[in-house]
Motif scaffolding. Structure first.
Motif, PDB file in Angstrom:
ATOM      1  N   LEU A 286       6.397   3.066 -15.493  1.00  0.00           N
ATOM      2  CA  LEU A 286       6.818   2.306 -14.328  1.00  0.00           C
ATOM      3  C   LEU A 286       7.656   3.261 -13.508  1.00  0.00           C
ATOM      4  CD1 LEU A 286       7.191  -0.251 -12.613  1.00  0.00           C
ATOM      5  CD2 LEU A 286       9.167  -0.798 -14.064  1.00  0.00           C
ATOM      6  N   VAL A 287       7.227   3.516 -12.292  1.00  0.00           N
ATOM      7  CA  VAL A 287       7.896   4.452 -11.395  1.00  0.00           C
ATOM      8  C   VAL A 287       8.449   3.660 -10.220  1.00  0.00           C
ATOM      9  CG1 VAL A 287       7.538   6.478  -9.931  1.00  0.00           C
ATOM     10  CG2 VAL A 287       6.306   6.280 -12.089  1.00  0.00           C
ATOM     11  N   ALA A 288       9.698   3.930  -9.858  1.00  0.00           N
ATOM     12  CA  ALA A 288      10.320   3.209  -8.751  1.00  0.00           C
ATOM     13  C   ALA A 288      11.189   4.166  -7.942  1.00  0.00           C
ATOM     14  CB  ALA A 288      11.162   2.050  -9.283  1.00  0.00           C
TER      15      ALA A 288
ATOM     16  N   MET B 217       0.838  -1.178   0.000  1.00  0.00           N
ATOM     17  CA  MET B 217       0.000   0.000   0.000  1.00  0.00           C
ATOM     18  C   MET B 217       0.886   1.246   0.000  1.00  0.00           C
ATOM     19  SD  MET B 217      -3.079   1.133  -0.032  1.00  0.00           S
ATOM     20  CE  MET B 217      -4.375   0.168   0.663  1.00  0.00           C
ATOM     21  N   LEU B 218       0.554   2.171  -0.872  1.00  0.00           N
ATOM     22  CA  LEU B 218       1.289   3.430  -0.939  1.00  0.00           C
ATOM     23  C   LEU B 218       0.727   4.436   0.052  1.00  0.00           C
ATOM     24  CD1 LEU B 218       1.536   4.033  -4.780  1.00  0.00           C
ATOM     25  CD2 LEU B 218       3.404   3.469  -3.245  1.00  0.00           C
ATOM     26  N   SER B 219       1.613   5.194   0.639  1.00  0.00           N
ATOM     27  CA  SER B 219       1.163   6.257   1.531  1.00  0.00           C
ATOM     28  C   SER B 219       0.624   7.427   0.708  1.00  0.00           C
ATOM     29  CB  SER B 219       2.324   6.743   2.401  1.00  0.00           C
ATOM     30  OG  SER B 219       3.264   7.446   1.602  1.00  0.00           O
ATOM     31  N   ILE B 220      -0.115   8.286   1.354  1.00  0.00           N
ATOM     32  CA  ILE B 220      -0.612   9.509   0.709  1.00  0.00           C
ATOM     33  C   ILE B 220       0.569  10.337   0.216  1.00  0.00           C
ATOM     34  CG2 ILE B 220      -1.839  11.683   1.113  1.00  0.00           C
ATOM     35  CD1 ILE B 220      -3.769   9.406   1.120  1.00  0.00           C
ATOM     36  N   GLU B 221       1.630  10.403   1.022  1.00  0.00           N
ATOM     37  CA  GLU B 221       2.819  11.177   0.634  1.00  0.00           C
ATOM     38  C   GLU B 221       3.458  10.612  -0.628  1.00  0.00           C
ATOM     39  OE1 GLU B 221       1.823  11.920   4.789  1.00  0.00           O
ATOM     40  OE2 GLU B 221       2.221  10.022   3.759  1.00  0.00           O
TER      41      GLU B 221
ATOM     42  N   ALA C  41       3.821  12.496  -4.247  1.00  0.00           N
ATOM     43  CA  ALA C  41       5.145  12.603  -4.878  1.00  0.00           C
ATOM     44  C   ALA C  41       5.128  12.031  -6.295  1.00  0.00           C
ATOM     45  CB  ALA C  41       6.194  11.892  -4.014  1.00  0.00           C
ATOM     46  N   ILE C  42       4.423  10.930  -6.508  1.00  0.00           N
ATOM     47  CA  ILE C  42       4.335  10.310  -7.834  1.00  0.00           C
ATOM     48  C   ILE C  42       3.549  11.208  -8.785  1.00  0.00           C
ATOM     49  CG2 ILE C  42       3.339   8.372  -9.121  1.00  0.00           C
ATOM     50  CD1 ILE C  42       4.124   6.633  -6.596  1.00  0.00           C
TER      51      ILE C  42
ATOM     52  N   THR D  20      -3.047  14.732 -17.735  1.00  0.00           N
ATOM     53  CA  THR D  20      -4.293  14.667 -16.980  1.00  0.00           C
ATOM     54  C   THR D  20      -4.613  13.223 -16.622  1.00  0.00           C
ATOM     55  OG1 THR D  20      -5.737  14.348 -18.900  1.00  0.00           O
ATOM     56  CG2 THR D  20      -5.191  16.615 -18.328  1.00  0.00           C
ATOM     57  N   ASN D  21      -5.638  13.052 -15.827  1.00  0.00           N
ATOM     58  CA  ASN D  21      -6.222  11.745 -15.534  1.00  0.00           C
ATOM     59  C   ASN D  21      -5.180  10.727 -15.086  1.00  0.00           C
ATOM     60  OD1 ASN D  21      -7.796  13.310 -17.475  1.00  0.00           O
ATOM     61  ND2 ASN D  21      -9.254  11.626 -17.400  1.00  0.00           N
ATOM     62  N   THR D  22      -4.258  11.141 -14.241  1.00  0.00           N
ATOM     63  CA  THR D  22      -3.210  10.247 -13.761  1.00  0.00           C
ATOM     64  C   THR D  22      -3.780   9.294 -12.714  1.00  0.00           C
ATOM     65  OG1 THR D  22      -1.550  11.960 -14.158  1.00  0.00           O
ATOM     66  CG2 THR D  22      -0.930  10.171 -12.674  1.00  0.00           C
ATOM     67  N   ILE D  23      -3.557   7.993 -12.957  1.00  0.00           N
ATOM     68  CA  ILE D  23      -4.016   6.974 -12.010  1.00  0.00           C
ATOM     69  C   ILE D  23      -2.894   5.971 -11.752  1.00  0.00           C
ATOM     70  CG2 ILE D  23      -6.477   7.173 -12.568  1.00  0.00           C
ATOM     71  CD1 ILE D  23      -6.168   4.659 -14.322  1.00  0.00           C
ATOM     72  N   ILE D  24      -2.867   5.469 -10.560  1.00  0.00           N
ATOM     73  CA  ILE D  24      -1.948   4.391 -10.211  1.00  0.00           C
ATOM     74  C   ILE D  24      -2.709   3.099 -10.444  1.00  0.00           C
ATOM     75  CG2 ILE D  24      -0.705   3.287  -8.327  1.00  0.00           C
ATOM     76  CD1 ILE D  24      -0.190   6.184  -7.262  1.00  0.00           C
TER      77      ILE D  24
END
Length: 133
Positions: free
Chosen positions: A108-110, A1-5, A9-10, A73-77
């Motif tokens: 892909l973000v790491a 699970m990703l944190s809100i922070e 940041a992403i 726009t419309n960025t989703i994980i």
């Protein structure tokens, strides 16, 4: 699970790309892309670019064919896995002649050295409505 922070940041990482490119601050792309990033421009007939230097050079090679504005726009994980975080965004590009187009960014973000970076970006061109290529 990703944190809100991490999520914030992403999202800011994805947004920063357009600001840097549109401002011509290509030497700062290391704030967005990992040093070993893969940038897939095959949908434009421009091939695969590997490494931060190649990402920068591909933008320079496009020269005046680059959009004046990159609007994301419309960025989703879409997924979190062992390799990183999969992020999908829509992009609108506006050219000097007023023409515009839309793309889909699949990233892909790491974490690299404690910071989020794009390690792989594929850009797909959207030419027909309703998801038809």
């Amino acid at each position: 699970m990703l944190s809100i922070e991490d999520r914030i940041a992403i999202y800011e990482l994805i947004a920063l790309h357009g600001h840097l490119v549109d401002d011509g601050r290509l030497d700062e792309l290391g704030q967005v892309f990992a040093d070993d990033a893969v940038h897939d421009l095959t949908a434009f007939g421009l091939g695969m670019h590997r490494g931060l230097g190649s990402v920068r050079e591909s933008a320079l090679a496009l020269g005046d064919a680059n959009p004046l504005g990159h609007h994301v726009t419309n960025t989703i994980i879409t997924a979190v896995n062992d390799d990183g975080v999969l992020v999908r965004s829509k992009g609108i590009g506006v050219r000097a002649d007023g023409a515009s187009g839309t793309v889909i960014y699949d990233d892909l973000v790491a974490r690299r050295n404690g910071e989020w970076r794009i390690v792989r970006r594929a850009i797909m061109v959207h030419r027909k409505p309703l998801g038809r290529e």
